[in-house]
Every structure is written in structure tokens, then in C-alpha cells.
Design an enzyme around this catalytic site. Structure first.
Site, short mmCIF file in Angstrom:
data_model
loop_
_atom_site.label_atom_id
_atom_site.label_comp_id
_atom_site.label_asym_id
_atom_site.label_seq_id
_atom_site.Cartn_x
_atom_site.Cartn_y
_atom_site.Cartn_z
N ASP A 138 1.05 4.17 -0.01
CA ASP A 138 0.33 3.44 -1.06
C ASP A 138 1.14 3.56 -2.34
O ASP A 138 1.67 4.63 -2.66
CB ASP A 138 -1.07 3.98 -1.29
CG ASP A 138 -1.89 3.03 -2.16
OD1 ASP A 138 -2.50 2.10 -1.61
OD2 ASP A 138 -1.89 3.21 -3.40
N GLU A 188 1.47 2.40 -6.65
CA GLU A 188 0.92 1.83 -7.87
C GLU A 188 2.10 1.31 -8.68
O GLU A 188 3.16 1.96 -8.74
CB GLU A 188 0.13 2.87 -8.66
CG GLU A 188 -1.14 3.35 -7.96
CD GLU A 188 -2.15 2.24 -7.70
OE1 GLU A 188 -2.24 1.31 -8.54
OE2 GLU A 188 -2.84 2.31 -6.68
N HIS A 219 -7.17 3.10 -7.12
CA HIS A 219 -5.94 2.75 -7.84
C HIS A 219 -5.17 4.00 -8.26
O HIS A 219 -4.40 3.97 -9.23
CB HIS A 219 -6.23 1.84 -9.04
CG HIS A 219 -6.89 0.56 -8.64
ND1 HIS A 219 -6.25 -0.40 -7.87
CD2 HIS A 219 -8.14 0.09 -8.87
CE1 HIS A 219 -7.08 -1.41 -7.66
NE2 HIS A 219 -8.23 -1.14 -8.24
N ASP A 245 -5.87 6.47 -2.67
CA ASP A 245 -5.92 5.29 -1.79
C ASP A 245 -5.16 5.53 -0.49
O ASP A 245 -5.58 5.06 0.58
CB ASP A 245 -5.35 4.07 -2.52
CG ASP A 245 -6.28 3.54 -3.60
OD1 ASP A 245 -7.41 4.06 -3.71
OD2 ASP A 245 -5.89 2.61 -4.32
#
Length: 223
Positions: free
Chosen positions: A23, A25, A182, A187
């Protein structure tokens, strides 16, 4: 054909692929121009009975590459301040070296051929990882398949009729705190549990190992 003696291994279950949950960001949606700001990586393991579980984990805050576009709306969504010293951010190169090292060890231990990214809306995470790999000249060491992924959004849409991560987790009985969403680490953890839940449920329902008798000929074409 699947070797009936070794069906309860990652190698047999995923055709030699080693599933790794990712994951990210970022500072926007464009993998070429926006920065990779945070990445979490979780490897998986299968016990002797063929049930999939979370294994090892790595998590890094990443320094934005020179010239990266930092879109305010993206930073507001993931609540990241790229300039905060409290992030203890590392370079893309430093993060990828450690991630690739962990994944290569797992591939060898599980006797797999290549890693495959597991992610929610996987094309997004895959694109940012591949872009960072190109920027840091780590292409030769990259253990991940160049385009094949396991997308938990698609799998959840099939199983639950839900494609949003929080909703899919809710249907799967996985606690999901939207206030923690987020965050790459949070996540990734939820995506890993969701993927394991989906794979294990399919096995529990009798879908693995596959039996042709589970469907009739041309079943998908019936009107």
C-alpha cells in the site's frame, strides 16, 4: 496439473507467484510526476494445512524525489507533511533495497519464481512502485511481476459486491477504523487480512483445490 501432495503451499496455490501486499500514499495520482511518500509491504505465509496468514512487514516514510509535484488535496487526504522531520523519511532507494531484500528472501524460502503485488485498486500501487524502481535504477533487482497483480477491490466486488476497502472489510467481518484510513501501514494491514480472508474462504467453501465438477459446461453462458 497441481501436485496433490503439495497443494498447501504458496508455490502451488498461486502458480509459482509469491503474493506480497503493498500500500502506498502519494502526493497525487500520477506515478511519474507525483511523489511516493509512504509505503508498507507485507509478506504472506501458508501453514501446513493450506491456510493463508500474514507474515513479515516493512513500513517506510519516503522523501519526495527532486521535482516531484505535491498536490495539496492529496496531502490533505493522507495527512502527510512531506517536510516534517518527525516522519524520519528515507529515500526511495533506501526503502526499495530493504523491501526487495525481504521479498527475495521470501521467494527463495517458498520456492516461488516471482513476487506478485496484492493491493486494493492494485494498478495504482503497482504504478507507483514501478515508477520508483525506474527512478532508482533498481529494475534488475525488482522481484515483482511487471504487470500481473491481485486486486482485492476486484475480488471483493466478486465476493461481497463491495469495492471500497472499508466496506469490503465490513462484509468480511474485519474491523476497519475510517479515522486510520489513508495510512499505508493501516491500509496494508487491512488489505492483507482481507486477501487472506478471501483466499481462505474460497478454500473453506471447497473451491481449492479446484474441481471441474463445481461448474457445468458453459455455465457462464446460460440465459
Amino acid at each position: 496439473m497441481i501436485d496433490p501432495v503439495n497443494i498447501d503451499t504458496l508455490k502451488a496455490r498461486f502458480r509459482g507467484f509469491y503474493p506480497v501486499v503493498i500500500d502506498v500514499e502519494t502526493s497525487g495520482l500520477n506515478a511519474s510526476t507525483n511523489a511516493l511518500l509512504e509505503i508498507a509491504t507485507i509478506t504472506l505465509k501458508m501453514n501446513e494445512d493450506g491456510w493463508l496468514h500474514v507474515d513479515n512487514m516493512l513500513h517506510f516514510h519516503i522523501k519526495s524525489f527532486p521535482g516531484a509535484i505535491l498536490q495539496p488535496e492529496a496531502l490533505a487526504l493522507n495527512k502527510i507533511n512531506p517536510n516534517s522531520p518527525l516522519r524520519f523519511a528515507v529515500t526511495e532507494q533506501e526503502a526499495l533495497v530493504e523491501i526487495f531484500k525481504m521479498v527475495h528472501v521470501g521467494i527463495k524460502a517458498q520456492q516461488c519464481n516471482k513476487a506478485i503485488i496484492v493491493a486494493h485498486n492494485a494498478s495504482f500501487d503497482h504504478s507507483f512502485l514501478m515508477a520508483a524502481t525506474e527512478r532508482t535504477n533498481n529494475i534488475q533487482d525488482n522481484p515483482f511481476h511487471p504487470f500481473v497483480t491481485f486486486d482485492t477491490a476486484a475480488l471483493s466486488g466478486l465476493v461481497f459486491g463491495q469495492t471500497v476497502l472499508s466496506k469490503a472489510c465490513e462484509y468480511a467481518g474485519i474491523i476497519f477504523d475510517k479515522n486510520k484510513a489513508h495510512s499505508a501501514l493501516y491500509d496494508a494491514e487491512k488489505t492483507a487480512i482481507l486477501f487472506c480472508t478471501l483466499v481462505n474462504a474460497w478454500k473453506k467453501l471447497g473451491g481449492w483445490p479446484w474441481k471441474p465438477s463445481l461448474i457445468t459446461n458453459n455455465e457462464g453462458y446460460h440465459k
